[in-house]
Design a protein around this motif. Structure first.
Motif, short mmCIF file in Angstrom:
data_model
loop_
_atom_site.label_atom_id
_atom_site.label_comp_id
_atom_site.label_asym_id
_atom_site.label_seq_id
_atom_site.Cartn_x
_atom_site.Cartn_y
_atom_site.Cartn_z
N GLU A 42 0.82 -1.21 0.00
CA GLU A 42 0.00 0.00 0.00
C GLU A 42 0.86 1.26 0.00
O GLU A 42 0.51 2.26 -0.63
CB GLU A 42 -0.93 0.00 1.21
N GLU A 43 1.98 1.22 0.72
CA GLU A 43 2.85 2.38 0.79
C GLU A 43 3.80 2.41 -0.41
O GLU A 43 4.37 1.40 -0.80
CB GLU A 43 3.66 2.36 2.09
N ALA A 44 3.95 3.60 -0.98
CA ALA A 44 4.85 3.77 -2.12
C ALA A 44 6.30 3.61 -1.67
O ALA A 44 6.64 3.90 -0.51
CB ALA A 44 4.64 5.13 -2.76
N PHE A 45 7.16 3.15 -2.56
CA PHE A 45 8.58 3.03 -2.23
C PHE A 45 9.41 3.33 -3.48
O PHE A 45 8.95 3.15 -4.62
CB PHE A 45 8.90 1.62 -1.71
N ASP A 46 10.63 3.80 -3.24
CA ASP A 46 11.59 4.00 -4.32
C ASP A 46 12.50 2.79 -4.41
O ASP A 46 12.67 2.05 -3.45
CB ASP A 46 12.43 5.26 -4.07
N GLY A 47 13.12 2.62 -5.57
CA GLY A 47 14.01 1.48 -5.75
C GLY A 47 13.27 0.27 -6.29
O GLY A 47 12.17 0.39 -6.85
N ILE A 48 13.87 -0.90 -6.13
CA ILE A 48 13.31 -2.12 -6.71
C ILE A 48 13.21 -3.24 -5.69
O ILE A 48 13.93 -3.27 -4.69
CB ILE A 48 14.15 -2.60 -7.92
N GLN B 125 9.06 -2.36 -9.48
CA GLN B 125 9.36 -1.01 -9.02
C GLN B 125 8.17 -0.11 -9.27
O GLN B 125 7.29 -0.42 -10.09
CB GLN B 125 10.60 -0.45 -9.70
N GLU B 126 8.13 1.02 -8.55
CA GLU B 126 7.00 1.94 -8.65
C GLU B 126 7.39 3.31 -9.20
O GLU B 126 6.57 4.00 -9.79
CB GLU B 126 6.33 2.10 -7.28
N THR B 127 8.64 3.71 -8.96
CA THR B 127 9.08 5.03 -9.40
C THR B 127 10.37 4.92 -10.20
O THR B 127 11.00 3.86 -10.23
CB THR B 127 9.31 5.97 -8.20
N ASP B 128 10.74 6.04 -10.81
CA ASP B 128 12.00 6.10 -11.54
C ASP B 128 13.08 6.83 -10.74
O ASP B 128 14.14 7.17 -11.28
CB ASP B 128 11.79 6.83 -12.88
N GLU B 129 12.80 7.08 -9.45
CA GLU B 129 13.76 7.78 -8.60
C GLU B 129 15.03 6.95 -8.44
O GLU B 129 14.97 5.73 -8.20
CB GLU B 129 13.16 8.06 -7.23
N THR B 130 16.18 7.61 -8.56
CA THR B 130 17.46 6.94 -8.35
C THR B 130 17.75 6.80 -6.86
O THR B 130 17.67 7.78 -6.11
CB THR B 130 18.60 7.72 -9.02
N VAL B 131 18.05 5.60 -6.43
CA VAL B 131 18.36 5.34 -5.02
C VAL B 131 19.87 5.41 -4.83
O VAL B 131 20.63 4.74 -5.54
CB VAL B 131 17.84 3.95 -4.60
N LYS B 132 20.31 6.24 -3.88
CA LYS B 132 21.73 6.36 -3.61
C LYS B 132 22.25 5.07 -2.98
O LYS B 132 21.69 4.57 -2.00
CB LYS B 132 22.01 7.54 -2.67
#
Length: 342
Positions: free
Chosen positions: A135-141, A180-187
């Motif tokens: 349910e909660e959005a997350f960055d990364g894979i 994955q849900e976003t295209d955000e780059t994970v450091k």
């Protein structure tokens, strides 16, 4: 949607010992695997699932299974999150590795499928994977895979199973799954945890637990590790390795071999330089090897040469023979003197 033959899937060869006749030949796959690539596939050239999804989204994925043999084939699907093995290689199938503390969701909890599926002889069957995103959005894979292995019937001839040993080859397809849900780059990040004495293949090593706590791969991962006595600069043991990869939210024990040397109790310092294709890290950590560990591991290390009892025996025999010759020599000399006096 389109159907994509899994030419790029790799078959994992699992070798197990069974008590049969001493002659056996390697079996081949009795089934074929085809993925049905959905519209939300990020790279439609890939034959594994690489999906862009939304929070709380539900989706059914399809894997087509084909059986060209004359008998039914029973498949046992297993879904597992990706892990990193001791060689710095990502594993997409079941392993003995425990879930990493940083892993937010186990893939097996998000994807449900049948525990067992039968492909009819000369037929096909669709395997459905029911995905429910968090349910909660997350960055990364989130990375993992589904292992498709044929279920083998147990041997009915118990008498023959005691006559010898043969090798039975079991094969499994592993289909990768990346969500994955976003295209955000994970450091990228890397952490060093426990450092302790241990063994790999019955040989002494110092294990350094490296953790990737981020939801992204560490590609082209390299490690340069050195061990010194605490407060000293002389390098006692070292290990370098390149071209590794770490799965998202995973850890593994990086081994530094003692190369046949015995453990010695004391306090040491591990110096680590590591880097990926994007980041680099340096660590120093003190650790202690205790006397009971020294005794335990040195006794079971197969590369440590034990006492050479044969050499001791030969040396003892040489001493005994030399002593006997000296005794005979002086006895004869003493006897000769007595004869001269008389």
């Amino acid at each position: 949607m389109r159907k994509n033959t899994l030419w790029t899937l790799f078959g994992i060869l699992i070798v197990s010992l069974v008590w049969l006749t001493p002659f056996a030949s390697a079996s081949e796959f009795n089934f074929g695997v085809y993925t049905v690539i959905p519209d939300n596939q990020i790279d439609k050239q890939k034959s594994y699932f690489d999906l862009k999804m939304e929070p709380n989204q539900k989706q059914t994925l399809t894997i087509q299974l084909k059986n060209d043999t004359e008998e039914d084939v029973v498949i046992e699907p297993i879904i597992h999150s990706a892990t990193t093995n001791i060689n710095g290689v990502v594993e997409y199938g079941p392993t003995s590795a425990e879930r990493d503390s940083s892993l937010p969701y186990e893939l097996g909890d998000l994807i449900q499928t049948e525990k067992e599926i039968t492909i009819p002889a000369k037929g096909s069957k669709d395997l459905q994977l029911n995905v429910t995103m968090p349910e909660e959005a997350f960055d990364g894979i989130l990375a993992g895979g589904i292992t498709l292995e044929e279920k083998k019937a147990a041997s009915k001839n118990t008498e023959e199973t005691t006559k010898g040993v043969s090798i039975e080859n079991k094969y499994a397809y592993v289909v990768g799954i990346i969500l994955q849900e976003t295209d955000e780059t994970v450091k990228q990040d890397l952490q060093l945890h426990d450092v302790k004495a241990g063994q790999v293949n019955a040989r002494n090593v110092i294990n350094a637990t490296l953790q990737n706590p981020t939801a992204t791969y560490l590609n082209r991962f390299e490690v340069d590790a050195k061990v010194t006595k605490k407060g000293k600069t002389e390098v006692l043991y070292k290990s370098e390795k390149q071209d590794m990869q770490m799965a998202p939210n995973s850890n593994f024990e990086y081994p530094i071999s003692l190369n046949g040397e015995k453990f010695k109790s004391g306090t040491y310092t591990l110096h680590v330089k590591a880097k990926s294709s994007k980041e680099s890290w340096e660590f120093e950590k003190d650790f202690t090897i205790k006397g009971e560990e020294v005794k335990q591991f040195n006794a079971t290390d197969v590369s440590i040469e034990g006492p050479n009892y044969l050499a001791y025996l030969v040396g003892l025999l040489i001493l005994l023979v030399a002593g006997l010759l000296l005794f005979i020599f002086y006895s004869k000399k003493k006897q000769k003197k007595q004869q001269e006096i008389n």
